[in-house]
Scaffold this active site. Structure first.
Site, PDB file in Angstrom:
ATOM      1  N   GLY A   1       2.817  -1.549   4.279  1.00  0.00           N
ATOM      2  CA  GLY A   1       3.034  -0.017   4.132  1.00  0.00           C
ATOM      3  C   GLY A   1       4.320   0.540   3.686  1.00  0.00           C
ATOM      4  O   GLY A   1       4.709   0.463   2.527  1.00  0.00           O
ATOM      5  N   GLY A   2       4.797   1.087   4.639  1.00  0.00           N
ATOM      6  CA  GLY A   2       6.247   1.827   4.473  1.00  0.00           C
ATOM      7  C   GLY A   2       7.286   0.983   3.775  1.00  0.00           C
ATOM      8  O   GLY A   2       7.973   1.318   2.780  1.00  0.00           O
TER       9      GLY A   2
ATOM     10  N   SER B   1       3.280  -2.099  10.548  1.00  0.00           N
ATOM     11  CA  SER B   1       4.772  -2.219  10.856  1.00  0.00           C
ATOM     12  C   SER B   1       5.279  -3.571  10.343  1.00  0.00           C
ATOM     13  O   SER B   1       6.322  -3.904  11.016  1.00  0.00           O
ATOM     14  CB  SER B   1       4.991  -1.944  12.218  1.00  0.00           C
ATOM     15  OG  SER B   1       4.622  -0.598  12.688  1.00  0.00           O
TER      16      SER B   1
ATOM     17  N   GLU C   1      -6.795   4.352   8.033  1.00  0.00           N
ATOM     18  CA  GLU C   1      -6.766   5.917   8.008  1.00  0.00           C
ATOM     19  C   GLU C   1      -8.235   6.314   7.188  1.00  0.00           C
ATOM     20  O   GLU C   1      -8.715   7.535   7.571  1.00  0.00           O
ATOM     21  CB  GLU C   1      -5.741   6.077   6.860  1.00  0.00           C
ATOM     22  CG  GLU C   1      -4.363   5.688   7.658  1.00  0.00           C
ATOM     23  CD  GLU C   1      -3.261   5.285   6.723  1.00  0.00           C
ATOM     24  OE1 GLU C   1      -2.157   5.129   7.237  1.00  0.00           O
ATOM     25  OE2 GLU C   1      -3.286   5.568   5.431  1.00  0.00           O
TER      26      GLU C   1
ATOM     27  N   ASN D   1       0.694  -1.125  -0.120  1.00  0.00           N
ATOM     28  CA  ASN D   1      -0.016  -0.010  -0.068  1.00  0.00           C
ATOM     29  C   ASN D   1       0.854   1.196   0.029  1.00  0.00           C
ATOM     30  O   ASN D   1       1.494   1.518   1.006  1.00  0.00           O
ATOM     31  CB  ASN D   1      -0.949  -0.165   1.349  1.00  0.00           C
ATOM     32  CG  ASN D   1      -1.741   1.256   1.312  1.00  0.00           C
ATOM     33  OD1 ASN D   1      -1.874   1.781   0.401  1.00  0.00           O
ATOM     34  ND2 ASN D   1      -2.546   1.389   2.273  1.00  0.00           N
ATOM     35  N   TRP D   2       1.195   1.908  -0.989  1.00  0.00           N
ATOM     36  CA  TRP D   2       1.836   3.313  -1.300  1.00  0.00           C
ATOM     37  C   TRP D   2       1.337   4.404  -0.546  1.00  0.00           C
ATOM     38  O   TRP D   2       1.948   5.306  -0.463  1.00  0.00           O
ATOM     39  CB  TRP D   2       2.108   3.361  -2.695  1.00  0.00           C
ATOM     40  CG  TRP D   2       2.832   2.230  -3.398  1.00  0.00           C
ATOM     41  CD1 TRP D   2       3.291   1.060  -2.994  1.00  0.00           C
ATOM     42  CD2 TRP D   2       3.210   2.298  -4.753  1.00  0.00           C
ATOM     43  NE1 TRP D   2       3.641   0.499  -3.770  1.00  0.00           N
ATOM     44  CE2 TRP D   2       3.861   1.051  -5.111  1.00  0.00           C
ATOM     45  CE3 TRP D   2       3.116   2.879  -5.753  1.00  0.00           C
ATOM     46  CZ2 TRP D   2       4.212   0.705  -6.377  1.00  0.00           C
ATOM     47  CZ3 TRP D   2       3.403   2.582  -7.349  1.00  0.00           C
ATOM     48  CH2 TRP D   2       4.142   1.584  -7.378  1.00  0.00           C
ATOM     49  N   LYS D   3      -0.174   4.337  -0.099  1.00  0.00           N
ATOM     50  CA  LYS D   3      -0.706   5.315   0.434  1.00  0.00           C
ATOM     51  C   LYS D   3      -0.501   6.820  -0.434  1.00  0.00           C
ATOM     52  O   LYS D   3      -0.551   6.512  -1.687  1.00  0.00           O
ATOM     53  CB  LYS D   3      -0.136   5.694   1.746  1.00  0.00           C
ATOM     54  CG  LYS D   3      -0.419   4.321   2.679  1.00  0.00           C
ATOM     55  CD  LYS D   3      -0.065   4.524   4.321  1.00  0.00           C
ATOM     56  CE  LYS D   3      -0.422   3.353   4.855  1.00  0.00           C
ATOM     57  NZ  LYS D   3      -0.204   3.053   6.336  1.00  0.00           N
TER      58      LYS D   3
ATOM     59  N   GLY E   1       2.584   2.207  11.284  1.00  0.00           N
ATOM     60  CA  GLY E   1       3.116   3.295  11.363  1.00  0.00           C
ATOM     61  C   GLY E   1       3.919   3.785  12.905  1.00  0.00           C
ATOM     62  O   GLY E   1       4.466   4.645  12.987  1.00  0.00           O
TER      63      GLY E   1
ATOM     64  N   GLU F   1      -5.499  -5.233  10.443  1.00  0.00           N
ATOM     65  CA  GLU F   1      -4.373  -4.234  10.781  1.00  0.00           C
ATOM     66  C   GLU F   1      -4.680  -3.341  11.957  1.00  0.00           C
ATOM     67  O   GLU F   1      -5.633  -2.499  12.019  1.00  0.00           O
ATOM     68  CB  GLU F   1      -4.513  -3.428   9.279  1.00  0.00           C
ATOM     69  CG  GLU F   1      -5.538  -2.836   8.974  1.00  0.00           C
ATOM     70  CD  GLU F   1      -5.721  -1.534   8.221  1.00  0.00           C
ATOM     71  OE1 GLU F   1      -4.724  -0.823   7.962  1.00  0.00           O
ATOM     72  OE2 GLU F   1      -6.623  -0.822   8.622  1.00  0.00           O
TER      73      GLU F   1
ATOM     74  N   HIS G   1      -9.643   0.756   5.417  1.00  0.00           N
ATOM     75  CA  HIS G   1      -8.220   1.061   6.078  1.00  0.00           C
ATOM     76  C   HIS G   1      -8.650   1.845   7.072  1.00  0.00           C
ATOM     77  O   HIS G   1      -9.415   2.889   7.166  1.00  0.00           O
ATOM     78  CB  HIS G   1      -7.189   1.740   4.894  1.00  0.00           C
ATOM     79  CG  HIS G   1      -5.971   1.595   5.346  1.00  0.00           C
ATOM     80  ND1 HIS G   1      -5.506   2.602   6.197  1.00  0.00           N
ATOM     81  CD2 HIS G   1      -4.901   0.751   5.019  1.00  0.00           C
ATOM     82  CE1 HIS G   1      -4.295   2.244   6.561  1.00  0.00           C
ATOM     83  NE2 HIS G   1      -3.936   1.190   5.774  1.00  0.00           N
TER      84      HIS G   1
END
Length: 253
Positions: free
Chosen positions: A234-235, A213, A97, A10-12, A173, A167, A95
């Site tokens: 994610g990251g 994470s 967010e 997921n590049w967000k 994060g 999640e 998600h």
């Protein structure tokens, strides 16, 4: 029943059109084709059409990060699932967010899942508890409610096309992450709820992935958890090398 491992990046809200194209080119050069691993990346909405022309679906597939539940109409700024059909195979829905920053309701999420299925997309339904809910010992109840609300009016045949992504909000994060032993308990709760709603066969078929994470260092520990079918990253997915290394760990020799 054998379920193909699913690794989702997921590049967000990262990577411009040019950066995304370069990344995808690099990723497709590095990624080995594995029959037991399905690789998916979720770029920003603006890049999807261009990347859909560049992508080699034998190597990697595309997901949208969101969609709207109406197929058309006066909804300025929204992108309907009907417009995503043909460009992507998956769409991330609910998600944390979206739930907590943009205040999406259970009703919004339920309608989006239905819209994705109606337009022949596979929804990745995200569920997870906050730090406060975890402290109060409400993880089971929160997950059960999110599954029931997110999958309302879905048939036993349609659930085969749904991915559940656990999640935990407190892990995203934050540098914190669920322990593999705790994750095993959560997977049991999820599959028990799917069994209650759709039957044992459906619960055994549905794919459940973990996100929170995830890194190159801990990916193997999660992938070793019985009943887990992959990862939502994610990251670490923003680095083509790191993402490729995680995909390689998912391949079962």
């Amino acid at each position: 029943m054998t379920r193909k491992t699913l690794i989702i990046g997921n590049w967000k809200m990262n990577l411009t059109m040019h950066e995304a194209s370069l990344y995808l080119h690099k990723l497709m050069e590095q990624l080995p084709v594995r029959r037991d691993v399905e690789v998916v990346v979720a770029p920003t909405m603006l890049t999807l059409q261009s990347l859909s022309l560049q992508i080699k679906r034998r190597i990697v597939k595309l997901a949208a990060q969101n969609c709207y539940w109406r197929d058309h109409g006066p909804y300025t700024g929204e992108v309907p699932a009907s417009h995503l059909h043909g460009m992507v195979d998956y769409v991330i829905i609910g998600h944390s967010e979206r739930r907590h920053i943009f205040m999406e309701s259970d009703k919004d999420i339920r309608f989006k899942v239905q819209a994705a299925l109606r337009n022949r997309l596979q929804p990745i339904l995200c569920i997870g508890e906050t730090a406060h809910e975890r402290t109060l010992g409400e993880t089971r109840e929160v997950l059960q409610d999110q599954i029931v609300n997110g999958l309302a009016n879905i048939t036993a045949e349609e659930i085969d096309h749904v991915v559940i992504a656990y999640e935990p909000v407190w892990a995203i994060g934050s540098g914190e992450y669920a322990q593999p032993s705790d994750l095993a308990k959560v997977l049991k709760v999820i599959r028990q709820q799917i069994t209650h709603l759709f039957g044992k066969e459906a619960a055994e078929a549905v794919r459940v992935v973990y996100g929170g994470s995830v890194s190159v260092d801990n990916a193997s520990d999660y992938l070793a958890v019985a009943g887990l079918d992959g990862l939502l990253i994610g990251g670490a997915s923003l680095d083509a090398y790191q993402f490729t290394e995680i995909v390689k760990k998912a391949h079962k020799e």
